[in-house]
Design a protein around this motif. Structure first.
Motif, PDB file in Angstrom:
ATOM      1  N   THR A 124       0.831  -1.211   0.000  1.00  0.00           N
ATOM      2  CA  THR A 124       0.000   0.000   0.000  1.00  0.00           C
ATOM      3  C   THR A 124       0.858   1.251   0.000  1.00  0.00           C
ATOM      4  OG1 THR A 124      -1.760  -1.163   1.197  1.00  0.00           O
ATOM      5  CG2 THR A 124      -1.815   1.247   1.219  1.00  0.00           C
ATOM      6  N   ALA A 125       1.868   1.277   0.871  1.00  0.00           N
ATOM      7  CA  ALA A 125       2.749   2.445   0.933  1.00  0.00           C
ATOM      8  C   ALA A 125       3.526   2.607  -0.370  1.00  0.00           C
ATOM      9  CB  ALA A 125       3.711   2.312   2.108  1.00  0.00           C
ATOM     10  N   LEU A 126       3.973   1.495  -0.944  1.00  0.00           N
ATOM     11  CA  LEU A 126       4.690   1.572  -2.216  1.00  0.00           C
ATOM     12  C   LEU A 126       3.804   2.124  -3.325  1.00  0.00           C
ATOM     13  CD1 LEU A 126       6.720  -1.768  -2.246  1.00  0.00           C
ATOM     14  CD2 LEU A 126       7.661   0.550  -2.269  1.00  0.00           C
ATOM     15  N   ALA A 127       2.577   1.654  -3.365  1.00  0.00           N
ATOM     16  CA  ALA A 127       1.658   2.127  -4.404  1.00  0.00           C
ATOM     17  C   ALA A 127       1.391   3.615  -4.263  1.00  0.00           C
ATOM     18  CB  ALA A 127       0.349   1.342  -4.334  1.00  0.00           C
ATOM     19  N   ILE A 128       1.225   4.076  -3.032  1.00  0.00           N
ATOM     20  CA  ILE A 128       0.948   5.506  -2.819  1.00  0.00           C
ATOM     21  C   ILE A 128       2.140   6.358  -3.215  1.00  0.00           C
ATOM     22  CG2 ILE A 128       0.506   7.264  -1.062  1.00  0.00           C
ATOM     23  CD1 ILE A 128      -1.165   5.176   0.435  1.00  0.00           C
ATOM     24  N   VAL A 129       3.331   5.969  -2.773  1.00  0.00           N
ATOM     25  CA  VAL A 129       4.516   6.798  -2.998  1.00  0.00           C
ATOM     26  C   VAL A 129       4.975   6.722  -4.449  1.00  0.00           C
ATOM     27  CG1 VAL A 129       6.898   7.212  -2.332  1.00  0.00           C
ATOM     28  CG2 VAL A 129       5.220   6.589  -0.595  1.00  0.00           C
ATOM     29  N   ILE A 130       5.164   5.520  -4.963  1.00  0.00           N
ATOM     30  CA  ILE A 130       5.657   5.389  -6.341  1.00  0.00           C
ATOM     31  C   ILE A 130       4.605   5.842  -7.342  1.00  0.00           C
ATOM     32  CG2 ILE A 130       6.444   3.776  -8.104  1.00  0.00           C
ATOM     33  CD1 ILE A 130       7.728   2.122  -5.928  1.00  0.00           C
ATOM     34  N   GLY A 131       3.369   5.333  -7.161  1.00  0.00           N
ATOM     35  CA  GLY A 131       2.301   5.736  -8.079  1.00  0.00           C
ATOM     36  C   GLY A 131       2.000   7.214  -8.013  1.00  0.00           C
ATOM     37  N   GLY A 132       1.955   7.750  -6.796  1.00  0.00           N
ATOM     38  CA  GLY A 132       1.674   9.179  -6.646  1.00  0.00           C
ATOM     39  C   GLY A 132       2.779  10.044  -7.210  1.00  0.00           C
ATOM     40  N   THR A 133       4.044   9.640  -7.001  1.00  0.00           N
ATOM     41  CA  THR A 133       5.166  10.418  -7.526  1.00  0.00           C
ATOM     42  C   THR A 133       5.146  10.435  -9.047  1.00  0.00           C
ATOM     43  OG1 THR A 133       6.537   9.895  -5.592  1.00  0.00           O
ATOM     44  CG2 THR A 133       7.671  10.598  -7.598  1.00  0.00           C
ATOM     45  N   LEU A 134       4.939   9.270  -9.657  1.00  0.00           N
ATOM     46  CA  LEU A 134       4.898   9.210 -11.115  1.00  0.00           C
ATOM     47  C   LEU A 134       3.725  10.012 -11.669  1.00  0.00           C
ATOM     48  CD1 LEU A 134       5.800   5.472 -11.838  1.00  0.00           C
ATOM     49  CD2 LEU A 134       7.207   7.498 -12.248  1.00  0.00           C
ATOM     50  N   ALA A 135       2.560   9.870 -11.061  1.00  0.00           N
ATOM     51  CA  ALA A 135       1.377  10.582 -11.556  1.00  0.00           C
ATOM     52  C   ALA A 135       1.545  12.088 -11.431  1.00  0.00           C
ATOM     53  CB  ALA A 135       0.135  10.115 -10.799  1.00  0.00           C
ATOM     54  N   ALA A 136       2.030  12.543 -10.276  1.00  0.00           N
ATOM     55  CA  ALA A 136       2.177  13.978 -10.067  1.00  0.00           C
ATOM     56  C   ALA A 136       3.258  14.571 -10.968  1.00  0.00           C
ATOM     57  CB  ALA A 136       2.506  14.258  -8.595  1.00  0.00           C
ATOM     58  N   THR A 137       4.344  13.840 -11.177  1.00  0.00           N
ATOM     59  CA  THR A 137       5.419  14.341 -12.031  1.00  0.00           C
ATOM     60  C   THR A 137       5.004  14.328 -13.493  1.00  0.00           C
ATOM     61  OG1 THR A 137       7.026  13.434 -10.452  1.00  0.00           O
ATOM     62  CG2 THR A 137       7.859  14.110 -12.593  1.00  0.00           C
ATOM     63  N   ALA A 138       4.353  13.251 -13.916  1.00  0.00           N
ATOM     64  CA  ALA A 138       3.916  13.158 -15.305  1.00  0.00           C
ATOM     65  C   ALA A 138       2.872  14.213 -15.637  1.00  0.00           C
ATOM     66  CB  ALA A 138       3.360  11.766 -15.591  1.00  0.00           C
ATOM     67  N   ALA A 139       2.076  14.605 -14.645  1.00  0.00           N
ATOM     68  CA  ALA A 139       1.021  15.592 -14.893  1.00  0.00           C
ATOM     69  C   ALA A 139       1.576  16.983 -15.181  1.00  0.00           C
ATOM     70  CB  ALA A 139       0.073  15.659 -13.686  1.00  0.00           C
ATOM     71  N   ARG A 140       2.853  17.199 -14.938  1.00  0.00           N
ATOM     72  CA  ARG A 140       3.444  18.513 -15.185  1.00  0.00           C
ATOM     73  C   ARG A 140       3.719  18.780 -16.657  1.00  0.00           C
ATOM     74  NH1 ARG A 140       7.698  19.901 -10.300  1.00  0.00           N
ATOM     75  NH2 ARG A 140       6.485  19.023  -8.565  1.00  0.00           N
ATOM     76  N   GLY A 141       3.695  17.748 -17.473  1.00  0.00           N
ATOM     77  CA  GLY A 141       3.988  17.934 -18.894  1.00  0.00           C
ATOM     78  C   GLY A 141       3.292  16.879 -19.717  1.00  0.00           C
ATOM     79  N   PRO A 142       3.506  16.895 -21.026  1.00  0.00           N
ATOM     80  CA  PRO A 142       2.881  15.890 -21.892  1.00  0.00           C
ATOM     81  C   PRO A 142       3.473  14.511 -21.654  1.00  0.00           C
ATOM     82  CG  PRO A 142       4.421  17.241 -23.135  1.00  0.00           C
ATOM     83  CD  PRO A 142       4.315  17.869 -21.776  1.00  0.00           C
ATOM     84  N   LEU A 143       2.758  13.497 -22.144  1.00  0.00           N
ATOM     85  CA  LEU A 143       3.214  12.118 -21.979  1.00  0.00           C
ATOM     86  C   LEU A 143       4.575  11.903 -22.617  1.00  0.00           C
ATOM     87  CD1 LEU A 143       2.660   9.188 -21.111  1.00  0.00           C
ATOM     88  CD2 LEU A 143       1.442   8.868 -23.277  1.00  0.00           C
ATOM     89  N   ALA A 144       4.858  12.628 -23.688  1.00  0.00           N
ATOM     90  CA  ALA A 144       6.149  12.466 -24.366  1.00  0.00           C
ATOM     91  C   ALA A 144       7.315  12.780 -23.433  1.00  0.00           C
ATOM     92  CB  ALA A 144       6.203  13.364 -25.597  1.00  0.00           C
ATOM     93  N   ASP A 145       7.139  13.728 -22.524  1.00  0.00           N
ATOM     94  CA  ASP A 145       8.215  14.061 -21.585  1.00  0.00           C
ATOM     95  C   ASP A 145       8.496  12.901 -20.640  1.00  0.00           C
ATOM     96  OD1 ASP A 145       8.180  16.471 -22.834  1.00  0.00           O
ATOM     97  OD2 ASP A 145       7.390  17.614 -21.137  1.00  0.00           O
ATOM     98  N   THR A 146       7.429  12.252 -20.172  1.00  0.00           N
ATOM     99  CA  THR A 146       7.602  11.107 -19.280  1.00  0.00           C
ATOM    100  C   THR A 146       8.305   9.964 -19.994  1.00  0.00           C
ATOM    101  OG1 THR A 146       5.611  11.715 -18.048  1.00  0.00           O
ATOM    102  CG2 THR A 146       6.402   9.463 -17.798  1.00  0.00           C
ATOM    103  N   LEU A 147       7.890   9.690 -21.224  1.00  0.00           N
ATOM    104  CA  LEU A 147       8.525   8.621 -21.992  1.00  0.00           C
ATOM    105  C   LEU A 147       9.994   8.943 -22.249  1.00  0.00           C
ATOM    106  CD1 LEU A 147       5.689   7.868 -24.570  1.00  0.00           C
ATOM    107  CD2 LEU A 147       6.235   6.628 -22.458  1.00  0.00           C
ATOM    108  N   ALA A 148      10.280  10.208 -22.556  1.00  0.00           N
ATOM    109  CA  ALA A 148      11.672  10.605 -22.799  1.00  0.00           C
ATOM    110  C   ALA A 148      12.517  10.440 -21.538  1.00  0.00           C
ATOM    111  CB  ALA A 148      11.725  12.047 -23.289  1.00  0.00           C
ATOM    112  N   ALA A 149      11.934  10.725 -20.379  1.00  0.00           N
ATOM    113  CA  ALA A 149      12.671  10.600 -19.119  1.00  0.00           C
ATOM    114  C   ALA A 149      13.081   9.159 -18.859  1.00  0.00           C
ATOM    115  CB  ALA A 149      11.814  11.128 -17.970  1.00  0.00           C
ATOM    116  N   PHE A 150      12.211   8.212 -19.175  1.00  0.00           N
ATOM    117  CA  PHE A 150      12.558   6.806 -18.943  1.00  0.00           C
ATOM    118  C   PHE A 150      13.454   6.264 -20.041  1.00  0.00           C
ATOM    119  CE2 PHE A 150       9.014   7.186 -16.018  1.00  0.00           C
ATOM    120  CZ  PHE A 150       9.427   6.398 -14.953  1.00  0.00           C
TER     121      PHE A 150
END
Length: 222
Positions: free
Chosen positions: A14-40
């Protein structure tokens, strides 16, 4: 003597899902999906070989020798770098030294902008992870207080609360921040290395001009 705590005690889905999922969702929401894909997609660059200026210069020399002055016919795969291939193609089409230098500047600026997006993504993830850890902590505390009449569930809820804070700190300081710093350092080194290509490409462009060809043809054979 105290018994060692098993590593499984530090795993809370549960804690992993909140922290990892929340971090990815909040960071990805700052820009288009292409930025997230480029980061990985940029992650393998952390362990890849840095840009080799000497090897690139050697490929330029080889391309000029193989083409025998007809750079239009140079295979892009021989150059092994899209920016270098674009510059050689422009020289083959008659671009002069000034035009080539402007092209190289534009390439470096575009590359720096692309790399900057990646650096910002991982830096933002490092900033967001502790906040997601705090959200996980609050989630666990709410579960704990709602289950005060059931002592069997209090321990699990408290573990979620504490581990969420731990995960947020670890992800920020041992994952996201080091990735951002390492990629930023490698990008800076690559920029310096690519700047060293300006001189040999400019010289190649001068040799490919009609006047440059005439001077080269007039030189005595070695």
């Amino acid at each position: 003597m105290m018994n060692p705590i098993p590593l499984a005690a530090f795993v809370d889905p549960t804690a992993l899902a909140i922290v990892i999922g929340g971090t990815l969702a909040a960071t990805a929401a700052r820009g288009p999906l292409a930025d997230t894909l480029a980061a990985f997609r940029a992650l393998p660059r952390m362990f890849g070989r840095p840009f080799d200026t000497d090897a690139a210069r050697a490929r330029v020399v080889k391309a000029e020798r193989v083409s025998r002055g007809n750079l239009v016919a140079v295979d892009a795969e021989l150059l092994a770098d899209p920016d270098l291939a674009e510059a050689i193609a422009a020289i083959g089409d008659g671009a002069g030294p000034e035009a080539v230098e402007a092209m190289l500047d534009a390439q470096r600026s575009a590359r720096a902008a692309r790399h900057g997006i990646v650096h910002e993504f991982w830096a933002a993830a490092a900033e967001t992870a502790p906040a997601m850890g705090m959200i996980g902590t609050l989630f666990g505390l709410v579960r704990m207080f709602r289950a005060m009449d059931d002592p069997a569930t209090i321990g699990g809820a408290m573990a979620t609360a504490l581990l969420a804070t731990l995960y947020g700190a670890l992800i920020a300081n041992l994952v996201a921040a080091p990735i951002a710093a390492r990629l930023r350092r490698q990008s800076a080194r690559e920029l310096v290395a690519r700047c060293r290509l300006a001189a040999p490409l400019g010289a190649l462009a001068r040799r490919q001009t009609p006047r440059g060809r005439a001077v080269k043809a007039a030189e005595p054979a070695a």
